[in-house]
Write a protein that holds these residues in place. Structure first.
Motif, PDB file in Angstrom:
ATOM      1  N   ALA A   1       0.796  -1.278   0.122  1.00 18.40           N
ATOM      2  CA  ALA A   1       0.092   0.053  -0.149  1.00 18.40           C
ATOM      3  C   ALA A   1       0.813   1.360   0.135  1.00 18.40           C
ATOM      4  O   ALA A   1       0.486   2.246  -0.665  1.00 18.40           O
ATOM      5  N   LEU A   2       2.062   1.133   0.624  1.00 23.05           N
ATOM      6  CA  LEU A   2       3.021   2.414   0.771  1.00 23.05           C
ATOM      7  C   LEU A   2       3.291   2.563  -0.744  1.00 23.05           C
ATOM      8  O   LEU A   2       3.575   3.870  -1.009  1.00 23.05           O
ATOM      9  N   LYS A   3       3.963   1.466  -1.332  1.00 20.37           N
ATOM     10  CA  LYS A   3       4.298   1.597  -2.751  1.00 20.37           C
ATOM     11  C   LYS A   3       3.262   2.211  -3.669  1.00 20.37           C
ATOM     12  O   LYS A   3       3.548   3.229  -4.567  1.00 20.37           O
ATOM     13  N   ALA A   4       2.078   1.559  -3.546  1.00 18.10           N
ATOM     14  CA  ALA A   4       0.933   2.162  -4.359  1.00 18.10           C
ATOM     15  C   ALA A   4       0.367   3.426  -4.236  1.00 18.10           C
ATOM     16  O   ALA A   4       0.215   4.231  -5.094  1.00 18.10           O
ATOM     17  N   GLY A   5       0.346   3.665  -2.956  1.00 17.31           N
ATOM     18  CA  GLY A   5      -0.242   5.020  -2.512  1.00 17.31           C
ATOM     19  C   GLY A   5       0.469   6.113  -2.415  1.00 17.31           C
ATOM     20  O   GLY A   5       0.243   7.172  -2.685  1.00 17.31           O
ATOM     21  N   ARG A   6       1.913   5.933  -2.154  1.00 21.53           N
ATOM     22  CA  ARG A   6       2.677   6.885  -1.773  1.00 21.53           C
ATOM     23  C   ARG A   6       4.256   6.756  -2.799  1.00 21.53           C
ATOM     24  O   ARG A   6       4.690   7.798  -2.719  1.00 21.53           O
ATOM     25  N   GLY A   7       4.065   5.684  -3.398  1.00 21.87           N
ATOM     26  CA  GLY A   7       5.494   5.758  -4.288  1.00 21.87           C
ATOM     27  C   GLY A   7       6.649   5.463  -3.659  1.00 21.87           C
ATOM     28  O   GLY A   7       7.698   5.721  -4.173  1.00 21.87           O
ATOM     29  N   ILE A   8       6.543   4.922  -2.163  1.00 23.03           N
ATOM     30  CA  ILE A   8       7.760   4.586  -1.651  1.00 23.03           C
ATOM     31  C   ILE A   8       8.093   3.534  -1.231  1.00 23.03           C
ATOM     32  O   ILE A   8       6.980   2.467  -1.098  1.00 23.03           O
ATOM     33  N   VAL A   9       9.206   2.591  -0.961  1.00 19.19           N
ATOM     34  CA  VAL A   9       9.676   1.656  -0.623  1.00 19.19           C
ATOM     35  C   VAL A   9      10.962   1.776   0.431  1.00 19.19           C
ATOM     36  O   VAL A   9      11.548   2.771   0.393  1.00 19.19           O
ATOM     37  N   PHE A  10      11.190   0.360   1.145  1.00 15.67           N
ATOM     38  CA  PHE A  10      12.220   0.401   1.838  1.00 15.67           C
ATOM     39  C   PHE A  10      13.358  -0.224   1.196  1.00 15.67           C
ATOM     40  O   PHE A  10      13.031  -1.467   0.558  1.00 15.67           O
ATOM     41  N   ALA A  11      14.531  -0.001   1.474  1.00 14.20           N
ATOM     42  CA  ALA A  11      15.676  -0.909   0.493  1.00 14.20           C
ATOM     43  C   ALA A  11      16.792  -1.016   1.480  1.00 14.20           C
ATOM     44  O   ALA A  11      17.166   0.019   2.427  1.00 14.20           O
ATOM     45  N   VAL A  12      17.569  -2.002   1.505  1.00  9.95           N
ATOM     46  CA  VAL A  12      18.988  -2.211   2.106  1.00  9.95           C
ATOM     47  C   VAL A  12      19.945  -1.137   1.535  1.00  9.95           C
ATOM     48  O   VAL A  12      20.240  -1.282   0.569  1.00  9.95           O
ATOM     49  N   ARG A  13      20.235  -0.347   2.429  1.00 11.35           N
ATOM     50  CA  ARG A  13      21.539   0.514   2.081  1.00 11.35           C
ATOM     51  C   ARG A  13      22.869  -0.126   2.447  1.00 11.35           C
ATOM     52  O   ARG A  13      23.795   0.020   1.967  1.00 11.35           O
ATOM     53  N   ARG A  14      22.836  -0.704   3.818  1.00 11.98           N
ATOM     54  CA  ARG A  14      24.122  -1.342   4.268  1.00 11.98           C
ATOM     55  C   ARG A  14      23.583  -2.383   5.158  1.00 11.98           C
ATOM     56  O   ARG A  14      22.627  -2.520   5.777  1.00 11.98           O
ATOM     57  N   LEU A  15      24.749  -3.463   5.088  1.00  8.21           N
ATOM     58  CA  LEU A  15      24.607  -4.732   5.831  1.00  8.21           C
ATOM     59  C   LEU A  15      26.022  -5.106   6.241  1.00  8.21           C
ATOM     60  O   LEU A  15      26.859  -5.424   5.182  1.00  8.21           O
ATOM     61  N   GLU A  16      26.060  -5.450   7.494  1.00 11.30           N
ATOM     62  CA  GLU A  16      27.472  -6.124   8.052  1.00 11.30           C
ATOM     63  C   GLU A  16      26.937  -7.423   8.809  1.00 11.30           C
ATOM     64  O   GLU A  16      25.930  -7.359   9.551  1.00 11.30           O
ATOM     65  N   ALA A  17      27.470  -8.385   8.241  1.00 11.52           N
ATOM     66  CA  ALA A  17      26.882  -9.723   8.773  1.00 11.52           C
ATOM     67  C   ALA A  17      28.165 -10.470   9.530  1.00 11.52           C
ATOM     68  O   ALA A  17      29.354 -10.357   9.040  1.00 11.52           O
ATOM     69  N   ASP A  18      27.951 -11.361  10.492  1.00 13.23           N
ATOM     70  CA  ASP A  18      28.821 -12.179  11.092  1.00 13.23           C
ATOM     71  C   ASP A  18      28.129 -13.491  11.133  1.00 13.23           C
ATOM     72  O   ASP A  18      26.982 -13.728  11.718  1.00 13.23           O
ATOM     73  N   TYR A  19      28.827 -14.730  10.632  1.00 14.84           N
ATOM     74  CA  TYR A  19      28.556 -15.878  10.643  1.00 14.84           C
ATOM     75  C   TYR A  19      29.090 -16.649  11.721  1.00 14.84           C
ATOM     76  O   TYR A  19      30.183 -16.848  11.682  1.00 14.84           O
ATOM     77  N   LEU A  20      28.563 -16.958  12.701  1.00 12.75           N
ATOM     78  CA  LEU A  20      28.957 -17.418  14.151  1.00 12.75           C
ATOM     79  C   LEU A  20      29.164 -18.782  14.001  1.00 12.75           C
ATOM     80  O   LEU A  20      30.054 -19.525  14.422  1.00 12.75           O
ATOM     81  N   LYS A  21      28.144 -19.803  13.749  1.00 13.48           N
ATOM     82  CA  LYS A  21      28.083 -21.280  13.722  1.00 13.48           C
ATOM     83  C   LYS A  21      27.083 -21.677  12.749  1.00 13.48           C
ATOM     84  O   LYS A  21      26.021 -20.990  12.384  1.00 13.48           O
ATOM     85  N   PRO A  22      27.296 -22.706  12.051  1.00  7.88           N
ATOM     86  CA  PRO A  22      26.382 -23.351  10.751  1.00  7.88           C
ATOM     87  C   PRO A  22      25.144 -23.820  11.432  1.00  7.88           C
ATOM     88  O   PRO A  22      24.826 -24.585  12.603  1.00  7.88           O
ATOM     89  N   ALA A  23      23.842 -23.411  10.594  1.00 10.75           N
ATOM     90  CA  ALA A  23      22.750 -24.143  10.653  1.00 10.75           C
ATOM     91  C   ALA A  23      22.840 -25.367   9.627  1.00 10.75           C
ATOM     92  O   ALA A  23      23.482 -25.548   8.630  1.00 10.75           O
ATOM     93  N   LYS A  24      21.908 -26.319   9.983  1.00 12.10           N
ATOM     94  CA  LYS A  24      21.861 -27.539   9.369  1.00 12.10           C
ATOM     95  C   LYS A  24      20.443 -27.726   8.921  1.00 12.10           C
ATOM     96  O   LYS A  24      19.455 -27.504   9.528  1.00 12.10           O
ATOM     97  N   PHE A  25      20.263 -28.812   7.902  1.00 10.82           N
ATOM     98  CA  PHE A  25      19.107 -29.377   7.486  1.00 10.82           C
ATOM     99  C   PHE A  25      18.306 -29.563   8.789  1.00 10.82           C
ATOM    100  O   PHE A  25      18.571 -30.171   9.600  1.00 10.82           O
ATOM    101  N   ASP A  26      16.837 -29.370   8.722  1.00  4.66           N
ATOM    102  CA  ASP A  26      15.625 -29.283   9.281  1.00  4.66           C
ATOM    103  C   ASP A  26      15.919 -28.739  10.825  1.00  4.66           C
ATOM    104  O   ASP A  26      14.918 -28.735  11.632  1.00  4.66           O
ATOM    105  N   ASP A  27      17.134 -27.788  10.873  1.00  2.96           N
ATOM    106  CA  ASP A  27      16.858 -27.059  12.132  1.00  2.96           C
ATOM    107  C   ASP A  27      15.695 -26.249  12.311  1.00  2.96           C
ATOM    108  O   ASP A  27      15.298 -25.576  11.277  1.00  2.96           O
ATOM    109  N   ALA A  28      15.235 -26.074  13.315  1.00  2.00           N
ATOM    110  CA  ALA A  28      14.159 -24.993  13.567  1.00  2.00           C
ATOM    111  C   ALA A  28      14.689 -23.800  14.252  1.00  2.00           C
ATOM    112  O   ALA A  28      15.604 -23.942  15.251  1.00  2.00           O
ATOM    113  N   LEU A  29      14.871 -22.635  13.548  1.00  2.00           N
ATOM    114  CA  LEU A  29      15.447 -21.352  13.683  1.00  2.00           C
ATOM    115  C   LEU A  29      14.419 -20.359  14.143  1.00  2.00           C
ATOM    116  O   LEU A  29      13.163 -20.180  13.799  1.00  2.00           O
TER     117      LEU A  29
END
Length: 138
Positions: free
Chosen positions: A51-79
């Protein structure tokens, strides 16, 4: 800037398609997991992005992302993916997102979103959206 708010939690199940040859979640899929959780965080606060996009013509976009991968997730894990608002500016939203398996933190990201007109120019976050995103201070 706003005070720290309660974190939103969104469940994710790891499917076979999310894993790599080693049987662990492929690193880029964490970005998909946190994207889904961000969408649910916004929805849970009553903001309709379509509705924001349709009515006001605005959207949210990722500008920056800094990630740390600490431990692996595996098949069938509930996260659980948590999304926590850290700051809310005129056109910017700063979040911390984390992926958890039970009490184990597997992944963390600092994410900066910006509000944009569809043409890519910066836009102020509308007052009603700002109010919806930051209502529950603790």
């Amino acid at each position: 800037m706003t005070a720290k708010l309660a974190a939103h939690s969104h469940p994710i199940r790891v499917y076979y398609e999310d894993t790599d040859l080693a049987g662990i979640v492929y690193y880029a899929n964490y970005l998909k997991f946190i994207e889904r959780a961000r969408s649910e965080w916004v929805r849970a606060r009553g903001v309709d992005q379509a509705a924001l996009k349709a009515g006001r013509g605005i959207v949210f976009a990722v500008r920056r992302l800094e990630a740390d991968y600490l431990k692996p997730a595996k098949f069938d894990d509930a996260l659980q993916v948590t999304t926590e608002l850290l700051a809310l500016g005129g056109a910017r939203i700063e979040l911390r997102q984390e992926v958890w398996r039970g009490e184990e933190r597997l992944f963390t990201a600092a994410v900066t979103l910006v509000c944009l007109h569809e043409g890519g120019q910066a836009a102020r976050i509308p007052a009603e959206v700002r109010g919806a995103l930051a209502p529950m201070r603790h």
